[in-house]
Design an enzyme around this catalytic site. Structure first.
Site, PDB file in Angstrom:
ATOM      1  N   ASP A  20       1.661  -1.522   3.696  1.00 14.70           N
ATOM      2  CA  ASP A  20       1.555  -0.598   4.813  1.00 14.70           C
ATOM      3  C   ASP A  20       2.956  -0.317   5.356  1.00 14.70           C
ATOM      4  O   ASP A  20       3.639  -1.234   5.807  1.00 14.70           O
ATOM      5  CB  ASP A  20       0.664  -1.251   5.889  1.00 14.70           C
ATOM      6  CG  ASP A  20       0.507  -0.386   7.120  1.00 14.70           C
ATOM      7  OD1 ASP A  20       0.803   0.812   7.042  1.00 14.70           O
ATOM      8  OD2 ASP A  20       0.086  -0.940   8.157  1.00 14.70           O
ATOM      9  N   ASP A 116       0.505   6.218   3.822  1.00 12.41           N
ATOM     10  CA  ASP A 116       1.485   5.125   3.772  1.00 12.41           C
ATOM     11  C   ASP A 116       0.844   3.746   3.586  1.00 12.41           C
ATOM     12  O   ASP A 116       1.477   2.731   3.850  1.00 12.41           O
ATOM     13  CB  ASP A 116       2.341   5.129   5.042  1.00 12.41           C
ATOM     14  CG  ASP A 116       1.573   4.659   6.257  1.00 12.41           C
ATOM     15  OD1 ASP A 116       0.478   5.183   6.506  1.00 12.41           O
ATOM     16  OD2 ASP A 116       2.062   3.748   6.946  1.00 12.41           O
ATOM     17  N   GLU A 117      -0.386   3.721   3.149  1.00  7.68           N
ATOM     18  CA  GLU A 117      -1.087   2.445   3.048  1.00  7.68           C
ATOM     19  C   GLU A 117      -1.887   2.392   1.756  1.00  7.68           C
ATOM     20  O   GLU A 117      -2.542   3.372   1.399  1.00  7.68           O
ATOM     21  CB  GLU A 117      -2.099   2.384   4.197  1.00  7.68           C
ATOM     22  CG  GLU A 117      -1.976   1.223   5.125  1.00  7.68           C
ATOM     23  CD  GLU A 117      -3.081   1.279   6.167  1.00  7.68           C
ATOM     24  OE1 GLU A 117      -3.999   0.468   6.074  1.00  7.68           O
ATOM     25  OE2 GLU A 117      -3.024   2.154   7.055  1.00  7.68           O
TER      26      GLU A 117
HETATM   27 MG   LIG Z   1       1.606   2.221   8.504  1.00 13.21          MG
END
Ligand SMILES: [Mg+2]
Length: 364
Positions: A20, A116-117
């Site tokens: 993350d 983003d994960e």
């Molecule tokens: Mg994040």
């Protein structure tokens, strides 16, 4: 790949990474422009209007108390020197692609959760007996060097536990939780931290004496089932660190809807205060539809009142939808029948299909 439920499976037999990025939107701007490195920075919905809301703040801004969901006015009061930037989706997409490119160098089994994960199933390359830290450190270094942002990684024996621990030491965090450490390291955490436990449930549980995750794990299961049914069972199993879902890239065919929702920092009491949140959700849903190359025919909105009652409204469109403006237009129309105050707002688009199939339809 379809998800198969296997009740006898507790983990993949290998390590699962939950990666993350830290303060992702802000980090992308900082990586682009070095003058932003040592400044408090926030990415806000619309910096020009008073309705602007903070989408992400960098860690310097967070020291001033600035949080996601705060409105711009309050943020400026806390930190007058705050640099505010409007979201640049194309930039985030570019960084997201670079980030996922690095993930793919480590495993082919990746389940993205957002720009983003992602979960990475490391079973192919790392046995459970092996220390996963050196590989995770190397991944973090590579992201820092090649992409210019930082990621935190949670590592455990299944998806849920990995996600649970990835934000224990942000930014650039690296936390490993083994199956044997669930009691000693997870049970002392508050209920609200348990993945899938919302404020309403944690509040009700606290009333009967379930304060932390360990309390839930040791509570009589029959009571939990009686009060919370299936959701209670799910939380109970998570409290024991049990999660059987495999890391799988969800195929488009499995997808029923695309949605985005936000919890607001403070209750929104005026009808027009909800508009920028709907706009933000519409942009995110449109972005996701574009990435997946899908269009939809039904728009739904969702809002939650301060006493945690959730409401839904939806309507059909006779034309395929995928632009933020059109989705927002429908959401506004639906929102007109709703009322304040609210603490959570969301939009979903469903009845999905690929634009190519739509072309075929017209060809017929
Ligand atoms: Mg994040």
């Amino acid at each position: 790949m379809r998800r198969k439920f296997d009740p006898f499976r507790q983990s993949t037999g290998g390590w699962i990474f939950h990666c993350d990025a830290d303060a992702f939107y802000a980090a992308c701007h900082m990586a682009e422009q070095s003058y932003l490195h040592d400044r408090p920075l926030a990415v806000a919905g619309d910096a020009k209007t008073r309705h602007g809301i903070i989408v992400t703040a960098n860690y310097i801004a967070r020291k001033f108390g600035i949080k996601t969901g705060m409105n711009l006015n309050s943020a400026r009061q806390l930190c007058p020197q705050l640099t505010v930037i409007t979201p640049d989706k194309a930039l985030y997409r570019r960084y997201s692609e670079d980030l996922h490119k690095i993930f793919r160098q480590y495993t082919s089994l990746i389940e993205p959760l957002s720009l983003d994960e992602a979960w990475l199933d490391m079973t192919e390359s790392l046995a459970l007996g092996q220390d996963p830290r050196p590989v995770a450190k190397e991944l973090q270094d590579r992201v820092r060097k090649d992409v210019g942002i930082t990621v935190s990684i949670g590592i455990s024996i299944n998806k849920m536990l990995a996600k649970q621990v990835s934000d224990w030491s942000k930014p650039s965090g690296l936390t490993v939780l083994t199956g044997g450490e669930v009691r000693s390291r997870l049970w002392n955490r508050p209920m609200l931290e348990l993945f899938g436990c919302g404020p309403a449930t944690s509040h009700k549980m606290a009333e009967i004496g379930i304060e932390d995750i360990g309390d839930l794990a040791q509570w009589p299961l029959s009571d939990i089932l009686h009060q919370w049914g299936h959701h209670g069972l799910q939380l109970y199993l998570r409290a024991w660190g049990k999660d059987w879902t495999p890391v799988s890239s969800p195929s488009i065919a499995d997808r029923r809807s695309v949605s985005a929702e936000h919890t607001t920092a403070a209750d929104l009491s005026a009808v027009e205060d909800v508009w920028p949140w709907l706009q933000l959700c519409a942009q995110e849903v449109a972005e996701r539809l574009r990435q997946l190359d899908l269009v939809g025919y039904r728009v739904g909105i969702k809002w939650r009142t301060p006493n945690f009652v959730t409401h839904n409204r939806q309507m059909m469109s006779h034309r395929p939808l995928n632009s933020a403006d059109t989705i927002y237009w429908y959401a506004r129309k639906l929102w007109n029948t709703a009322n304040c105050p609210v603490r959570l707002v969301g939009i979903s688009v469903s009845v999905l299909e690929t634009p190519s199939r739509q072309l075929r339809f017209w060809d017929n």
